[in-house]
Structure formats: C-alpha cells, structure tokens
Design an enzyme around this catalytic site. Structure first.
Site, PDB file in Angstrom:
ATOM      1  N   TYR A  28       0.356  -1.411   0.071  1.00 29.93           N
ATOM      2  CA  TYR A  28      -0.192  -0.372   0.321  1.00 29.93           C
ATOM      3  C   TYR A  28       0.651   1.220   0.073  1.00 29.93           C
ATOM      4  O   TYR A  28       0.414   2.136   0.534  1.00 29.93           O
ATOM      5  CB  TYR A  28      -1.160   0.116   1.069  1.00 29.93           C
ATOM      6  CG  TYR A  28      -1.932  -0.346   0.772  1.00 29.93           C
ATOM      7  CD1 TYR A  28      -2.203  -2.235   1.115  1.00 29.93           C
ATOM      8  CD2 TYR A  28      -3.513  -0.163   0.486  1.00 29.93           C
ATOM      9  CE1 TYR A  28      -3.616  -2.772   0.659  1.00 29.93           C
ATOM     10  CE2 TYR A  28      -5.289  -0.907   0.496  1.00 29.93           C
ATOM     11  CZ  TYR A  28      -4.328  -2.391   0.541  1.00 29.93           C
ATOM     12  OH  TYR A  28      -5.524  -3.053   0.102  1.00 29.93           O
ATOM     13  N   LYS A  81       4.641 -14.864   4.955  1.00 34.45           N
ATOM     14  CA  LYS A  81       4.506 -15.141   3.683  1.00 34.45           C
ATOM     15  C   LYS A  81       6.413 -15.361   3.510  1.00 34.45           C
ATOM     16  O   LYS A  81       6.458 -15.656   2.486  1.00 34.45           O
ATOM     17  CB  LYS A  81       3.831 -14.806   2.183  1.00 34.45           C
ATOM     18  CG  LYS A  81       4.147 -15.930   1.526  1.00 34.45           C
ATOM     19  CD  LYS A  81       3.519 -16.991   1.034  1.00 34.45           C
ATOM     20  CE  LYS A  81       3.709 -18.404   0.051  1.00 34.45           C
ATOM     21  NZ  LYS A  81       2.739 -18.893  -0.321  1.00 34.45           N
ATOM     22  N   ASP A 139      -1.675 -18.324   3.201  1.00 34.98           N
ATOM     23  CA  ASP A 139      -2.639 -19.370   2.122  1.00 34.98           C
ATOM     24  C   ASP A 139      -2.958 -20.589   3.120  1.00 34.98           C
ATOM     25  O   ASP A 139      -4.365 -20.409   2.752  1.00 34.98           O
ATOM     26  CB  ASP A 139      -1.833 -20.655   0.813  1.00 34.98           C
ATOM     27  CG  ASP A 139       0.250 -21.051   1.679  1.00 34.98           C
ATOM     28  OD1 ASP A 139      -0.115 -20.563   2.256  1.00 34.98           O
ATOM     29  OD2 ASP A 139      -0.151 -21.082   0.395  1.00 34.98           O
ATOM     30  N   ASP A 188      -6.104  -7.132   4.903  1.00 35.04           N
ATOM     31  CA  ASP A 188      -7.462  -6.569   4.080  1.00 35.04           C
ATOM     32  C   ASP A 188      -7.914  -8.004   3.186  1.00 35.04           C
ATOM     33  O   ASP A 188      -8.969  -7.782   3.563  1.00 35.04           O
ATOM     34  CB  ASP A 188      -6.167  -5.977   2.648  1.00 35.04           C
ATOM     35  CG  ASP A 188      -7.284  -5.201   1.990  1.00 35.04           C
ATOM     36  OD1 ASP A 188      -8.812  -4.782   2.325  1.00 35.04           O
ATOM     37  OD2 ASP A 188      -8.131  -5.809   0.333  1.00 35.04           O
ATOM     38  N   ASP A 240     -11.773  -9.473   4.928  1.00 33.45           N
ATOM     39  CA  ASP A 240     -13.515  -9.664   4.311  1.00 33.45           C
ATOM     40  C   ASP A 240     -13.549 -11.119   4.098  1.00 33.45           C
ATOM     41  O   ASP A 240     -14.650 -11.473   4.358  1.00 33.45           O
ATOM     42  CB  ASP A 240     -12.768  -9.087   2.666  1.00 33.45           C
ATOM     43  CG  ASP A 240     -13.751  -7.914   2.641  1.00 33.45           C
ATOM     44  OD1 ASP A 240     -13.088  -6.976   3.490  1.00 33.45           O
ATOM     45  OD2 ASP A 240     -14.100  -7.624   1.092  1.00 33.45           O
TER      46      ASP A 240
HETATM   47  C1  IPM Z   1     -10.464  -1.608   2.842  1.00 30.70           C
HETATM   48  C2  IPM Z   1     -10.887  -0.819   1.735  1.00 30.70           C
HETATM   49  C3  IPM Z   1      -9.509  -0.256   1.533  1.00 30.70           C
HETATM   50  C4  IPM Z   1      -8.135  -1.502   1.206  1.00 30.70           C
HETATM   51  C5  IPM Z   1      -9.682   0.207   0.346  1.00 30.70           C
HETATM   52  C6  IPM Z   1     -10.954   0.844  -0.065  1.00 30.70           C
HETATM   53  C7  IPM Z   1      -8.368   0.966  -0.258  1.00 30.70           C
HETATM   54  O1  IPM Z   1     -11.115  -2.371   1.039  1.00 30.70           O
HETATM   55  O2  IPM Z   1     -10.583  -0.418   3.865  1.00 30.70           O
HETATM   56  O3  IPM Z   1     -10.440  -2.821   3.444  1.00 30.70           O
HETATM   57  O4  IPM Z   1      -7.712  -1.415   0.483  1.00 30.70           O
HETATM   58  O5  IPM Z   1      -7.871  -0.757   2.646  1.00 30.70           O
HETATM   59 MN    MN Z   2     -11.074  -3.959   1.939  1.00 26.97          MN
END
Ligand code: IPM
Ligand code: MN
Ligand code: NAD
Length: 329
Positions: A124, A170, A204, A228, A232
């Site tokens: 990032y 990793k 993984d 990230d 999710d």
């Molecule tokens: C998150 C989002 C962000 C990230 C995006 C919108 C840049 O996916 O906050 O998880 O990748 O960090």
């Molecule tokens: Mn995200």
C-alpha cells in the site's frame, strides 16, 4: 467531552454514517460532532479526495468516522483514494478488525477473533510503475513499522485479555521482507506479553483455516494486503460486510470505518445496513475515548436488534436504526 469528525464519503456512506451518528448520540449525549468531506464526490467537486480542512478537523477532534469511498479502478490523474490518504497523512498505522459471531446472521456461533492489519506499508505504499510492458509495484516492509504493529497487538492482547496471537506472513517466498515482519512482531509480543501463546501461519494456510476452522483464531497480526483480504473473508463469519467494523488507529488519533465500500449497487435506496458503522463507533468508544461502558451498550443494542424475531423484516436503514435506538432506550 469526546469530539467526532463525521465524514460520510460516497455511496451508502451517506446513509450509514448519519444513522450511526444518531445512535452514537443516543448512547453518548455529550458528544460534539463536526462534519467534513472526503471521497470521490469530494474529488469531483474540489479536485482533491481529502480536503486539508478535513485532516485538520480529524486532528482537532482526535477521532473520525468515515463511511466509504468509491474509487475508480483505472488511474485518474491527481486522484488518490481518500481512505488511503487519510491513513497515510494521519499515520494511522494499525487497522483493528474484530469479527465475532452474532445471533441469526452468523453462519456459526463460536467465532471471536481480532485481525490486526499493518496499515501503513506493504503493497500500500503506492509505488507502482509501468512502461506498458512491465508493471512494478513495490512492497515495503520496515522493522520500525513491524515493531510498531507488534506493540499495538501486544497492547490489545493485554487490554482485552486475549490468549493467542497468530502471525500471518509468506516468509517461505519472501524471507527478507516477511521474515523481517515476522521476527520483529514476534520479538515485541514476546517482550511485552511473555505469557501469550504465539503461533504463525503462512497466509495460504491461514486462508484455508479461515474457511475451515475460524473459531481457532484469537488475534491475527499480518501485513497490509493479507489483512485486507483475510478480514473480508473473516467478515463472512460475523454476518457479512453489513456487520464488519474497523478502526484505523495511530498515536492519539483514529478513524473508525465500516469495512464495506460505497456499495454502488444499493446506494440511494435506503436499504444499507448501518450496523457495521454502529459497531465501528463502538470501537472508537472502547479504544479511543476509553468508554468501555458506552462500547458495550452499543454492542449489546446491536446484539438485541439481531436477536429479535423481526430482524429479517427490518429491510431499511431507518428500520434498523430505530430498532437499535429502541434497544438502547
Ligand atoms: C478496506 C478497503 C480499502 C483497502 C480500499 C478501499 C482502498 O478495501 O478498507 O479494506 O484496500 O484498504
Ligand atoms: Mn478491504
Ligand atoms: P462493497 O463493500 O461496496 O460492496 C460489496 C457488496 O456488499 C455489494 O453487493 C454491496 O451491496 C454489499 N454491501 C456492502 N455494504 C453493505 C451494507 N452496509 N449493507 C448491505 N449490503 C452491503 O464493495 P465493492 O462493490 O467491491 O466496491 C464498491 C466501491 O467501494 C469501490 O469503488 C471500492 O473501491 C470501494 N471500497 C471502499 C472501501 C472503503 O471505503 N473502506 C472498502 C471496500 C471497497
């Protein structure tokens, strides 16, 4: 008196942030609120995704609540993602993403983990180049940032009485960068929480475990992109993106933010779930304002809302907002 800079941003951010602010005010009536702009809409209007005044206001308040940003996936000259800009500019180096099982909406009852995502570097850093034939993205890992996230993890473990930390990396493929991350994080946790069990997993295998045995995780600490993605996936166990909360946290400054994006497919319809935003405000209460009682009240109200028979019929942002307010009353 706590102060909050509310930044609705784009899409459903405009719906879930007002709802969660109304709920937060009910739990914390002396809260002072200022509103500020950031996001794609802000870029279209002002030519920048985050106004300098917005950064000043967050600094002045010490706490922000951000809704979501819509980012184009092609390069737009002069545009930088609002949330990434705020993380960098305000040095919000840790991203705390708790996931727990909730009644009715969670696919299983026994998940209770916190993902600590390094929030300042890795892939990032925004150093990407292409000559049209070869594209290169830099992934930077520093000892300083790795130690810092190790320290933040240790602080959380102590505050919340957690038992085990899993370092996800990793290092088999990236022994220098991920090896540095792993060793620095491990050293800090061993130093600050000698009694805590430390485990490590390659990312993984961690992804497989996240699917097959999520209840075995307690605290996960990992690099930016792995965090990230894993957060999710983990959000699934907490009832999906509509329930997933996060806190971007630095030194004396934080921005709470639902994990979800601007949801262009449902924006403007009044049907976005505001609970992720509500749970994000609870993180501000617990960790930034040291108001654990307010955080618990908000979380209990969410829990009661989800547990009611009528929850499946609460199909609008307003209806969910009202149910949480009723629980708080
Ligand atoms: C998150 C989002 C962000 C990230 C995006 C919108 C840049 O996916 O906050 O998880 O990748 O960090
Ligand atoms: Mn995200
Ligand atoms: P998204 O999170 O916006 O939506 C994914 C799916 O989940 C959609 O079907 C959406 O309707 C649903 N959803 C998300 N939040 C919900 C809620 N509160 N209630 C009900 N349903 C909800 O992800 P996306 O569609 O991949 O991305 C859309 C835009 O958001 C992109 O421009 C992306 O860059 C951005 N984004 C921003 C953030 C952020 O600001 N932190 C995070 C992720 C994506």
């Amino acid at each position: 008196m706590p102060k909050l800079c509310a930044i609705p941003g784009d899409g459903i951010g405009q719906e879930v942030i007002p709802a969660s602010v109304t709920i937060l005010q009910a739990a914390l009536p002396n809260l002072e609120i200022v509103e500020a702009e950031a996001g794609w809409g802000c870029f279209e209007k002002h030519g920048v995704s985050v106004l300098p005044e917005t950064l000043d206001q967050i600094r002045a308040c010490g706490a922000g609540l951000f809704g979501a940003v819509s980012s184009p996936s092609r390069k737009v000259t002069g545009y930088g993602s609002a949330i990434l800009t705020m993380r960098q500019e305000l040095n919000l180096y840790a991203n705390i993403r708790p996931v727990q099982s909730w009644p009715r909406v969670s696919p299983r009852p026994d998940v209770n983990m916190i993902i600590v995502r390094e929030n300042s570097e890795g892939l990032y850093v925004g150093k990407e180049q292409s000559d049209g034939e070869t594209a290169v993205a830099q992934r930077i890992i520093t000892k300083q940032a790795s130690k810092r996230i190790g320290q933040k993890t240790a602080e959380l473990v102590r505050q919340l009485g957690r038992q085990k930390v899993t370092i996800v990396h990793k290092a088999n493929v990236l022994p220098l960068s991920d090896g540095l991350f792993r060793d620095a994080v491990r050293q800090e946790i061993e130093r600050l929480c000698p009694e805590t069990e430390i485990d490590e997993l390659l990312v993984d295998v961690a992804a497989l475990k996240m699917v097959a045995a999520p209840e075995t995780f307690d605290v996960i600490v990992t690099t930016n992109l792995f965090g990230d993605i894993l957060s999710d996936a983990a959000a699934h166990w907490g009832g999906g993106l509509g329930l997933a909360a996060s806190l971007n946290w630095g030194n004396g400054l934080a921005i709470a933010e639902p994990v979800h994006g601007s949801a262009p497919d449902i924006a403007g319809q009044g049907i976005a779930n505001p609970l992720a935003a509500v749970l994000s405000t609870a993180l501000l209460a617990r960790f930034v304002w040291n108001l654990g009682d307010v955080a618990s009240r908000l979380e209990t109200a969410v829990q009661q809302t989800l547990a009611t028979e009528i929850y499946p019929q609460l199909t609008t942002t307003r209806a969910i907002q009202q149910a949480v307010l009723d629980s708080l009353a």
